[in-house]
Design a protein around this motif. Structure first.
Motif, PDB file in Angstrom:
ATOM      1  N   UNK A  43      -6.119  -6.191   3.677  1.00  0.00           N
ATOM      2  CA  UNK A  43      -5.215  -6.535   2.578  1.00  0.00           C
ATOM      3  C   UNK A  43      -5.081  -8.042   2.377  1.00  0.00           C
ATOM      4  N   UNK A  44      -5.373  -8.841   3.423  1.00  0.00           N
ATOM      5  CA  UNK A  44      -5.156 -10.282   3.308  1.00  0.00           C
ATOM      6  C   UNK A  44      -6.436 -11.091   3.476  1.00  0.00           C
ATOM      7  N   UNK A  45      -7.590 -10.421   3.463  1.00  0.00           N
ATOM      8  CA  UNK A  45      -8.848 -11.159   3.612  1.00  0.00           C
ATOM      9  C   UNK A  45      -9.990 -10.395   2.969  1.00  0.00           C
ATOM     10  N   UNK A  58       3.271  -9.703   3.699  1.00  0.00           N
ATOM     11  CA  UNK A  58       3.744  -8.411   4.203  1.00  0.00           C
ATOM     12  C   UNK A  58       3.896  -7.457   3.020  1.00  0.00           C
ATOM     13  N   UNK A  59       3.782  -6.159   3.279  1.00  0.00           N
ATOM     14  CA  UNK A  59       3.721  -5.162   2.203  1.00  0.00           C
ATOM     15  C   UNK A  59       4.765  -4.084   2.440  1.00  0.00           C
ATOM     16  N   UNK A  60       5.436  -3.728   1.353  1.00  0.00           N
ATOM     17  CA  UNK A  60       6.503  -2.734   1.455  1.00  0.00           C
ATOM     18  C   UNK A  60       6.494  -1.846   0.214  1.00  0.00           C
ATOM     19  N   UNK A  61       6.821  -0.580   0.421  1.00  0.00           N
ATOM     20  CA  UNK A  61       6.878   0.377  -0.686  1.00  0.00           C
ATOM     21  C   UNK A  61       8.309   0.854  -0.882  1.00  0.00           C
ATOM     22  N   UNK A  65       6.707   2.037  -5.441  1.00  0.00           N
ATOM     23  CA  UNK A  65       6.125   0.781  -5.911  1.00  0.00           C
ATOM     24  C   UNK A  65       5.865  -0.140  -4.717  1.00  0.00           C
ATOM     25  N   UNK A  66       4.627  -0.612  -4.607  1.00  0.00           N
ATOM     26  CA  UNK A  66       4.263  -1.529  -3.532  1.00  0.00           C
ATOM     27  C   UNK A  66       4.472  -2.984  -3.964  1.00  0.00           C
ATOM     28  N   UNK A  67       4.971  -3.805  -3.049  1.00  0.00           N
ATOM     29  CA  UNK A  67       5.123  -5.241  -3.285  1.00  0.00           C
ATOM     30  C   UNK A  67       4.611  -6.002  -2.064  1.00  0.00           C
ATOM     31  N   UNK A  68       4.245  -7.278  -2.278  1.00  0.00           N
ATOM     32  CA  UNK A  68       3.855  -8.135  -1.149  1.00  0.00           C
ATOM     33  C   UNK A  68       4.657  -9.425  -1.198  1.00  0.00           C
ATOM     34  N   UNK A 115      -1.327  -1.238  12.636  1.00  0.00           N
ATOM     35  CA  UNK A 115      -0.630  -2.403  12.080  1.00  0.00           C
ATOM     36  C   UNK A 115       0.513  -1.950  11.170  1.00  0.00           C
ATOM     37  N   UNK A 116       1.634  -2.638  11.269  1.00  0.00           N
ATOM     38  CA  UNK A 116       2.792  -2.333  10.424  1.00  0.00           C
ATOM     39  C   UNK A 116       2.791  -3.306   9.249  1.00  0.00           C
ATOM     40  N   UNK A 117       2.501  -2.767   8.064  1.00  0.00           N
ATOM     41  CA  UNK A 117       2.320  -3.642   6.902  1.00  0.00           C
ATOM     42  C   UNK A 117       3.594  -4.387   6.527  1.00  0.00           C
ATOM     43  N   UNK A 118       4.749  -3.793   6.774  1.00  0.00           N
ATOM     44  CA  UNK A 118       5.996  -4.434   6.359  1.00  0.00           C
ATOM     45  C   UNK A 118       6.517  -5.438   7.393  1.00  0.00           C
TER      46      UNK A 118
END
Length: 597
Positions: free
Chosen positions: A266-268, A189-192, A196-199, A238-241
């Motif tokens: 983002x995941x493939x 999952x991805x959050x800003x 700054x973006x993190x997974x 799609x909700x990345x977080x």
């Protein structure tokens, strides 16, 4: 001889003679030597059957990956259609049978017999660790997340599968529960926060969703229209977080069922998708036959790979590449002339033209041409593209953004042959189209350019996004207008399990994978893919920037140049080599050619 000479210098034919013919003064009479032919000479790769179980397995894997039959244990991987993408697929397939082989081994030992000797049995204790916590972002992920012109929740890879038999919903649930538990990246999952973006890994229970539609009582054509609309809904928003970033649509129609698999990019990536399709086919068969659901041993995780790349980004080895990329950025290149310079370049404006070679020409390209010219698909396709751009637009120095699989062996011994994630490497290449009237020389020039790129470009993204510099160097600011991506070879065998295919690929519309309101990342995009032995080239452009006749002319020139290169490659009588083949990166093509005058 193979122990003394590199592959490209090995004889193609052997003829046994009682003695060599001599001239009157005792020298070899070359004119009296017999011509090699099928009747009186055996090829160095004459068919030889497997002599043990391991060789038989290697042949089976090769035939599945290369999509051909009759593979000999002495066949050369590169001569019968192998490339770097297929080397990864061979390693991945072997793991399904409980054996390990590295990509480096596939490239260094290019026959089934040699690879059988390098293969070792996997030791698997059955324990699958479920990963948690943060994962460093890959360069491709960083590039996407930091691009403000893209709609983040609508950027996917998807595939639509068809089955004449009823697809079991319970089986699909069970299959994807294990798929998402085994392939950890699907749970990211991805959050800003503060720019700054993190997974981070999420729980397995939230990894996928499934929607079912029953339209068996409707006309098939009407149902297909409904499917496209429903597919569009699955593709967007799609909700990345929160996720899930894997969405499934099960559609029941009068002529059979369809399964739409939508996964956020983002995941493939392309190789990951092939891994997933093979696993889905295997698990679905196991479920229907009442077997325990089981996948091959896990390879190293995407998290482990990214941690290795972060360490490598700080290494002196990588920092040496800076000079190469600075030199590349300093080259003055020709701009791509637009019909409408002020026109917009959004996804909704995209038009795609398609060129398909015949199966015969495609096979000649994979085998004869690449063997005799000692080339790879990228070499030939980029040469054809460069020549076509020169023919139509008069461009000589062409700046192209290349996409690679990004799984090159680097520092450390990570095995990512069956690892899912977005590994793609993206890097700039300058093509010098200096020999438009000499296709062979032009191909050799492009080949030398590509071989000179360090580690097939993976270092460019590491230096740009993972190097801990306070500011981005200027050489990263150039943005190519043209992108090239060769996706590799796909065939229906990826869906076959134990000689039975429960699914086949469907070409029916499945909704847009990318938001129509996103801005296109490049002006012109050429994508190559081989499906069931046929090469297709997709040329994508914006109708807001080009007139259709302009792009049709370019595609026609591209096809003409590609066919011309294939004809040239099949006409040469001996292997064509370049300085990089000899390990001499300093020798220019001009100096190299002078050696043979």
């Amino acid at each position: 001889l193979s122990g003394l000479l590199p592959d490209y210098m090995l004889p193609g034919y052997y003829i046994s003679l009682p003695q060599l013919p001599l001239t009157g003064n005792g020298k070899i009479d070359r004119q009296a030597l017999p011509e090699p032919g099928e009747q009186d000479a055996g090829r160095s790769t004459a068919y030889a059957a497997a002599s043990n179980d391991m060789e038989a397995l290697m042949v089976q894997v090769w035939e599945a990956v290369l999509g051909r039959t009759g593979v000999s244990v002495n066949d050369n991987f590169f001569e019968i259609g192998g490339d770097s993408i297929k080397s990864i697929q061979i390693v991945s397939r072997l793991r399904k049978y409980g054996y390990a082989l590295s990509v480096t081994d596939v490239l260094q030992f290019p026959t089934p017999a040699e690879q059988a000797l390098q293969t070792v049995e996997l030791l698997y204790d059955g324990v699958t660790q479920q990963l948690s916590g943060n994962v460093p972002l890959s360069p491709a992920q960083r590039s996407f997340l930091e691009n403000e012109k893209l709609v983040k929740g609508h950027f996917n890879q998807s595939v639509l599968l068809f089955s004449r038999e009823t697809i079991s919903e319970d089986a699909i649930h069970a299959v994807f529960r294990l798929i998402c538990r085994h392939h950890d990246a699907l749970r990211l999952r991805f959050e800003q926060q503060d720019g700054i973006w993190t997974q981070t890994y999420s729980d397995t229970d939230e990894a996928f969703s499934i929607t079912v539609h029953d339209w068996k009582n409707r006309d098939v054509a009407d149902a297909v229209t409904l499917l496209e609309a429903a597919g569009g809904s699955l593709q967007e928003g799609m909700l990345l977080h929160e996720g899930p970033l894997v969405r499934l649509g099960l559609f029941r129609l009068a002529d059979g069922d369809r399964l739409l698999i939508v996964i956020h990019h983002l995941v493939t990536d392309g190789i990951s998708l092939q891994i997933l399709l093979e696993d889905i086919a295997a698990l679905y068969r196991q479920y229907l036959q009442g077997e325990a659901l089981e996948l091959p041993a896990k390879t190293d995780s995407f998290k482990h790979w990214m941690e290795q790349l972060n360490s490598y980004a700080l290494s002196p080895v990588l920092l040496k590449e800076q000079a190469y990329w600075e030199k590349t950025a300093a080259v003055i290149t020709d701009p791509l002339p637009l019909d409408y310079p002020a026109g917009q370049n959004l996804v909704k404006d995209t038009q795609t033209l398609v060129c398909r070679l015949t199966k015969e020409l495609s096979q000649q390209l994979f085998t004869e041409v690449n063997r005799l010219l000692h080339s790879e698909m990228d070499d030939v396709l980029l040469t054809a593209l460069g020549l076509a751009l020169r023919d139509v637009f008069g461009m000589r120095k062409v700046l192209v953004s290349m996409e690679g699989h990004g799984r090159q062996p680097l520092a450390g011994q990570a095995d990512i042959s069956r690892t899912v994630g977005w590994f793609t490497s993206i890097y700039p290449v300058v093509l010098d189209i200096a020999w438009p009237d000499d296709p062979g020389q032009q191909l050799r020039g492009v080949k030398e350019t590509l071989r000179a790129i360090p580690d097939k470009g993976i270092g460019y993204g590491l230096l740009k996004y993972l190097d801990k510099q306070e500011s981005t160097p200027d050489y990263f600011n150039r943005v190519p207008e043209i992108r090239f991506n060769y996706l590799g070879q796909f065939n229906d065998t990826v869906l076959a399990e134990k000689e039975h295919a429960y699914f086949s690929f469907s070409a029916e519309p499945k909704g847009n994978e990318v938001s129509e309101t996103s801005e296109r990342e490049v002006v012109l995009e050429l994508t190559g893919i081989v499906f069931n032995g046929v090469l297709s080239l997709d040329l994508a452009y914006s109708t807001g920037q080009f007139r259709s006749p302009t792009m049709e002319k370019l595609l026609s020139a591209l096809e003409e140049r590609l066919v011309s290169l294939i004809r040239y490659g099949t006409s040469v009588t001996e292997v064509q080599i370049t300085p990089q083949d000899l390990g001499d990166a300093e020798l220019s093509m001009e100096a190299f050619n002078n050696l043979f005058k």
